[in-house]
Every structure is written in C-alpha cells, then in structure tokens.
Design a protein around this motif. Structure first.
Motif, PDB file in Angstrom:
ATOM      1  N   UNK A  97     -32.131  42.321  12.093  1.00  0.00           N
ATOM      2  CA  UNK A  97     -33.223  43.294  12.191  1.00  0.00           C
ATOM      3  C   UNK A  97     -33.675  43.859  10.851  1.00  0.00           C
ATOM      4  N   UNK A  98     -32.813  43.812   9.822  1.00  0.00           N
ATOM      5  CA  UNK A  98     -33.121  44.531   8.582  1.00  0.00           C
ATOM      6  C   UNK A  98     -33.209  43.677   7.319  1.00  0.00           C
ATOM      7  N   UNK A  99     -32.488  42.578   7.260  1.00  0.00           N
ATOM      8  CA  UNK A  99     -32.460  41.797   6.025  1.00  0.00           C
ATOM      9  C   UNK A  99     -33.557  40.739   6.012  1.00  0.00           C
ATOM     10  N   UNK A 100     -33.915  40.300   4.805  1.00  0.00           N
ATOM     11  CA  UNK A 100     -34.885  39.215   4.622  1.00  0.00           C
ATOM     12  C   UNK A 100     -34.205  37.856   4.523  1.00  0.00           C
ATOM     13  N   UNK A 101     -33.000  37.857   3.996  1.00  0.00           N
ATOM     14  CA  UNK A 101     -32.229  36.635   3.791  1.00  0.00           C
ATOM     15  C   UNK A 101     -30.792  36.837   4.255  1.00  0.00           C
ATOM     16  N   UNK A 102     -30.159  35.746   4.703  1.00  0.00           N
ATOM     17  CA  UNK A 102     -28.705  35.685   4.871  1.00  0.00           C
ATOM     18  C   UNK A 102     -28.243  34.425   4.151  1.00  0.00           C
ATOM     19  N   UNK A 103     -27.361  34.593   3.156  1.00  0.00           N
ATOM     20  CA  UNK A 103     -26.928  33.462   2.336  1.00  0.00           C
ATOM     21  C   UNK A 103     -25.552  32.932   2.717  1.00  0.00           C
ATOM     22  N   UNK A 104     -24.947  33.490   3.739  1.00  0.00           N
ATOM     23  CA  UNK A 104     -23.535  33.192   4.004  1.00  0.00           C
ATOM     24  C   UNK A 104     -23.307  32.545   5.370  1.00  0.00           C
ATOM     25  N   UNK A 114     -28.236  35.156  15.008  1.00  0.00           N
ATOM     26  CA  UNK A 114     -29.287  35.703  14.148  1.00  0.00           C
ATOM     27  C   UNK A 114     -30.663  35.273  14.636  1.00  0.00           C
ATOM     28  N   UNK A 115     -30.781  34.015  15.048  1.00  0.00           N
ATOM     29  CA  UNK A 115     -32.046  33.508  15.577  1.00  0.00           C
ATOM     30  C   UNK A 115     -32.473  34.286  16.819  1.00  0.00           C
ATOM     31  N   UNK A 116     -31.536  34.465  17.738  1.00  0.00           N
ATOM     32  CA  UNK A 116     -31.845  35.135  19.002  1.00  0.00           C
ATOM     33  C   UNK A 116     -32.143  36.613  18.801  1.00  0.00           C
ATOM     34  N   UNK A 117     -31.597  37.223  17.751  1.00  0.00           N
ATOM     35  CA  UNK A 117     -31.725  38.665  17.540  1.00  0.00           C
ATOM     36  C   UNK A 117     -32.793  39.022  16.500  1.00  0.00           C
ATOM     37  N   UNK A 118     -33.419  38.041  15.880  1.00  0.00           N
ATOM     38  CA  UNK A 118     -34.470  38.313  14.904  1.00  0.00           C
ATOM     39  C   UNK A 118     -35.713  38.814  15.632  1.00  0.00           C
ATOM     40  N   UNK A 119     -36.192  40.025  15.319  1.00  0.00           N
ATOM     41  CA  UNK A 119     -37.364  40.567  16.011  1.00  0.00           C
ATOM     42  C   UNK A 119     -38.603  39.683  15.830  1.00  0.00           C
ATOM     43  N   UNK A 120     -39.384  39.566  16.883  1.00  0.00           N
ATOM     44  CA  UNK A 120     -40.552  38.694  16.863  1.00  0.00           C
ATOM     45  C   UNK A 120     -41.596  39.141  15.848  1.00  0.00           C
ATOM     46  N   UNK A 121     -41.664  40.451  15.562  1.00  0.00           N
ATOM     47  CA  UNK A 121     -42.702  40.934  14.650  1.00  0.00           C
ATOM     48  C   UNK A 121     -42.364  40.679  13.186  1.00  0.00           C
ATOM     49  N   UNK A 122     -41.145  40.230  12.926  1.00  0.00           N
ATOM     50  CA  UNK A 122     -40.745  39.929  11.553  1.00  0.00           C
ATOM     51  C   UNK A 122     -40.872  38.428  11.277  1.00  0.00           C
ATOM     52  N   UNK A 123     -41.059  38.098  10.009  1.00  0.00           N
ATOM     53  CA  UNK A 123     -41.072  36.688   9.619  1.00  0.00           C
ATOM     54  C   UNK A 123     -39.702  36.074   9.894  1.00  0.00           C
ATOM     55  N   UNK A 124     -39.633  34.762  10.057  1.00  0.00           N
ATOM     56  CA  UNK A 124     -38.327  34.132  10.242  1.00  0.00           C
ATOM     57  C   UNK A 124     -37.352  34.523   9.133  1.00  0.00           C
ATOM     58  N   UNK A 125     -36.086  34.638   9.492  1.00  0.00           N
ATOM     59  CA  UNK A 125     -35.044  35.034   8.557  1.00  0.00           C
ATOM     60  C   UNK A 125     -34.690  33.850   7.657  1.00  0.00           C
ATOM     61  N   UNK A 126     -34.746  34.069   6.349  1.00  0.00           N
ATOM     62  CA  UNK A 126     -34.421  33.016   5.394  1.00  0.00           C
ATOM     63  C   UNK A 126     -32.907  32.801   5.345  1.00  0.00           C
ATOM     64  N   UNK A 157     -33.698  26.012  14.659  1.00  0.00           N
ATOM     65  CA  UNK A 157     -33.807  27.348  15.235  1.00  0.00           C
ATOM     66  C   UNK A 157     -35.123  28.004  14.782  1.00  0.00           C
ATOM     67  N   UNK A 158     -35.987  28.389  15.699  1.00  0.00           N
ATOM     68  CA  UNK A 158     -37.353  28.800  15.327  1.00  0.00           C
ATOM     69  C   UNK A 158     -37.471  30.119  14.592  1.00  0.00           C
ATOM     70  N   UNK A 159     -36.503  31.017  14.740  1.00  0.00           N
ATOM     71  CA  UNK A 159     -36.609  32.325  14.088  1.00  0.00           C
ATOM     72  C   UNK A 159     -35.862  32.356  12.763  1.00  0.00           C
ATOM     73  N   UNK A 160     -35.379  31.183  12.330  1.00  0.00           N
ATOM     74  CA  UNK A 160     -34.721  31.052  11.041  1.00  0.00           C
ATOM     75  C   UNK A 160     -35.479  30.042  10.191  1.00  0.00           C
ATOM     76  N   UNK A 161     -35.377  30.205   8.871  1.00  0.00           N
ATOM     77  CA  UNK A 161     -36.003  29.272   7.937  1.00  0.00           C
ATOM     78  C   UNK A 161     -34.949  28.833   6.931  1.00  0.00           C
ATOM     79  N   UNK A 162     -34.553  27.580   7.006  1.00  0.00           N
ATOM     80  CA  UNK A 162     -33.525  27.061   6.111  1.00  0.00           C
ATOM     81  C   UNK A 162     -34.098  26.933   4.707  1.00  0.00           C
ATOM     82  N   UNK A 163     -33.481  27.665   3.745  1.00  0.00           N
ATOM     83  CA  UNK A 163     -34.010  27.704   2.377  1.00  0.00           C
ATOM     84  C   UNK A 163     -33.102  27.039   1.346  1.00  0.00           C
ATOM     85  N   UNK A 164     -31.816  26.821   1.695  1.00  0.00           N
ATOM     86  CA  UNK A 164     -30.969  26.197   0.694  1.00  0.00           C
ATOM     87  C   UNK A 164     -29.493  26.392   0.954  1.00  0.00           C
ATOM     88  N   UNK A 165     -28.718  26.344  -0.139  1.00  0.00           N
ATOM     89  CA  UNK A 165     -27.271  26.485  -0.043  1.00  0.00           C
ATOM     90  C   UNK A 165     -26.775  27.505  -1.060  1.00  0.00           C
TER      91      UNK A 165
END
Length: 235
Positions: A97-104, A114-126, A157-165
């Motif tokens: 609900x609060x972060x822009x990225x999760x790297x771990x 995280x995908x299921x809990x990401x609010x629809x009004x926010x951009x996908x979580x990086x 997963x549609x509410x997540x955006x894979x950005x790297x490692x």
C-alpha cells in the motif's frame, strides 16, 4: 553546507568517478540512500540536498516515515520509496500500500500477496528479485538456478512490474571473489533482459563495495553509512 549534504555530495562524486573509470555514463547509475534507523530529519536533510530515492529495511519504521513525509509541506517533489529488507507474509499489505519498490523478493508467495494487496489506484509495484549470490545461509534470496523460474512467475502478476535483480555479495576483502560475484549477477541481469523488456535495474553495491559494483555494471547502489553515518542499532 551541512555534514550530511557534504557526505551525499562525496558519494555522488565517487559514483561519477567510478562510472568514468568504467567508461560508463554517470546517469546510468542511481543512488538509493538507505535511511533505516535514521530519523525523518536526516531524510529531509538529504532530500533538501537533492536526494529523492530512499530505502528502508523495516516495515513499521518505513511506513511511519512515509506517512510523516507525505504530510510535510517541505516535500514538494515525490520521494521514491524502496523496501529492501526481508519481508514476512504477514507484513506484505502495508508494503503493497505504501512503497514504490520492493527489492527483496525471493519467493512466489510474497510476490503473490503483494500483487493481490496492491491498491488498484496505484501504479504496479516495482519488483527486484533478490539473489543470494554467495549461497550464505544467513542471507535471504533465491539461488541463481531458481531465479529464472521466479522471474517468469513474477512477470505474470498484473499488479507487479519486474524491474531487475538485487544482491548482497559476501563481505570480503578479496577483490577476485567480489568481482566474480558481481560478474555473475551482471550476466544474469543481461540474460533476464533478453526475455523481460522492462528490466532495467541491477541493484548491487553498498558503501563498502560500490566502486567494483559500478565497474561490473550496477545500475543502482544502496548507500547508507557513507551518507548518514553509522547505523543506530538501538533504534
């Protein structure tokens, strides 16, 4: 100029010098200021000096800082918040609900929550997948052999955006061991880029090893101590 501002300037200068030595553009490398255990006042000081990307390791502490600064009149440009610590399944909702990225991310269960809990009004979580490149039992992260499958699962997963490692190599003074780890990660990063066009982040290198990390292709260094000073373990 404050001490913190001077330290931030020094780190940025070191990044620029390392990029130049590696024949890279300094703009290819982002600085993530790791602000865990540090007070909001220090984050504001770094923000005033131009820093916009901040990393937090602890859920409750990070949420409190995000909420405090979101209501601060001095914060006129958005802060990009990265969660970089181990994440338990019972704490995924506030992070989603609060972060822009999760790297771990190191397992599908956490990514799915995280995908299921990401609010629809926010951009996908990086998302960055954490790789335990040194195979240390004390460290989180998936193995090199498992990361390809995990990337495939997370990218679906549609509410997540894979950005790297992301990785934290073994703490060592042996430059050969360190460079070998960084080179393995860079090869994996390039391999994933061939399949996933949104991948643009190789998060490796911290205060003590960011120079060789940059030499080996890092696009994001995570620096805490060199900016904020020693960590407050009592926090």
């Amino acid at each position: 100029m404050s001490t913190l501002s001077k330290q931030l300037t020094t780190v940025l200068s070191q990044i620029e010098q390392a990029a130049s030595a590696a024949h890279r553009d300094k703009h290819e490398i982002k600085l993530l200021a790791v602000s865990k255990t540090k007070p909001v006042a220090q984050i504001k000081a770094a923000y005033a000096a131009g820093q916009r990307l901040f990393g937090e390791n602890y859920v409750q502490e990070g949420i409190e800082k995000i909420q405090a600064l979101s209501q601060d009149a001095d914060i006129v440009e958005p802060i990009e918040w990265h969660f970089i610590g181990p994440l338990q399944s019972n704490k995924t909702k506030p992070v989603a609900e609060h972060f822009n990225w999760v790297q771990s991310i190191d397992r599908l269960k956490i990514a799915q929550r995280l995908n299921d809990q990401r609010p629809e009004h926010l951009a996908p979580l990086n998302i960055c997948l954490q790789v335990n490149i040194s195979g240390e039992a004390s460290k989180s992260g998936t193995t090199l052999s498992q990361v390809i499958e995990l990337a495939s699962q997370v990218s679906a997963l549609p509410r997540l955006k894979l950005r790297g490692i992301m990785a934290i190599p073994q703490a060592t003074d042996d430059e050969n061991i360190l460079n070998d780890s960084f080179q393995q990660l860079h090869r994996l990063y390039l391999q994933l880029q061939q399949t996933y066009p949104d991948i643009d982040t190789l998060s490796m290198g911290m205060s003590g090893d960011m120079i060789p990390a940059i030499a080996n292709g890092s696009s994001m260094v995570r620096v805490g101590t060199a900016i904020f000073g020693a960590r407050d373990y009592s926090a």
